[in-house]
Design an enzyme around this catalytic site. Sequence first.
Site, PDB file in Angstrom:
ATOM      1  CG  HIS A  11     -39.437 -42.454  -3.534  1.00  0.00           C
ATOM      2  ND1 HIS A  11     -40.521 -41.936  -2.898  1.00  0.00           N
ATOM      3  CD2 HIS A  11     -39.585 -41.993  -4.725  1.00  0.00           C
ATOM      4  CE1 HIS A  11     -41.303 -41.191  -3.525  1.00  0.00           C
ATOM      5  NE2 HIS A  11     -40.735 -40.991  -4.928  1.00  0.00           N
ATOM      6  CB  VAL A  12     -36.139 -44.639  -8.193  1.00  0.00           C
ATOM      7  CG1 VAL A  12     -37.476 -44.175  -9.006  1.00  0.00           C
ATOM      8  CG2 VAL A  12     -34.965 -44.384  -9.286  1.00  0.00           C
ATOM      9  CG  HIS A  13     -33.495 -40.271  -5.071  1.00  0.00           C
ATOM     10  ND1 HIS A  13     -33.809 -41.192  -4.148  1.00  0.00           N
ATOM     11  CD2 HIS A  13     -32.584 -39.810  -4.878  1.00  0.00           C
ATOM     12  CE1 HIS A  13     -32.883 -41.397  -3.408  1.00  0.00           C
ATOM     13  NE2 HIS A  13     -31.826 -40.617  -3.903  1.00  0.00           N
ATOM     14  CG  LEU A  14     -32.908 -39.290 -11.840  1.00  0.00           C
ATOM     15  CD1 LEU A  14     -33.263 -38.478 -13.344  1.00  0.00           C
ATOM     16  CD2 LEU A  14     -32.057 -40.333 -12.312  1.00  0.00           C
TER      17      LEU A  14
END
Length: 113
Positions: free
Chosen positions: A70-73
Amino acid sequence: LNRYPYTSGHLLVVANAHLPSIEDLDIETRSEMMELATTGMRVIRKVYQPEAFNLGANIGEAAGAGIAGHVHLHVVPRWSGDTNFMSALAETRVLPEELNETYRRIHAAWNNP
């Protein structure tokens, strides 16, 4: 907020889509994530007056992604001489305030960046 922040004010911008990498997201989602990161920086600047920021993503387990699917910044405020190195050297985090207080401060300023 990041549950295990490097500094007070450490925010996460998380896509609603459960995808592993930023290039898997549609352009609207990528754009919204950057706009939220920008708003986060403005709010953090107002609340904490940092000297600098780290803005980035750990994409994939080998890059340090805690949730690889789950991509996140990360939006991480920084100051000269801060204790960010403590995690690498001593597996310790040094924070001047509790997460509840950080949340209160960020939430109060979010609609008035």
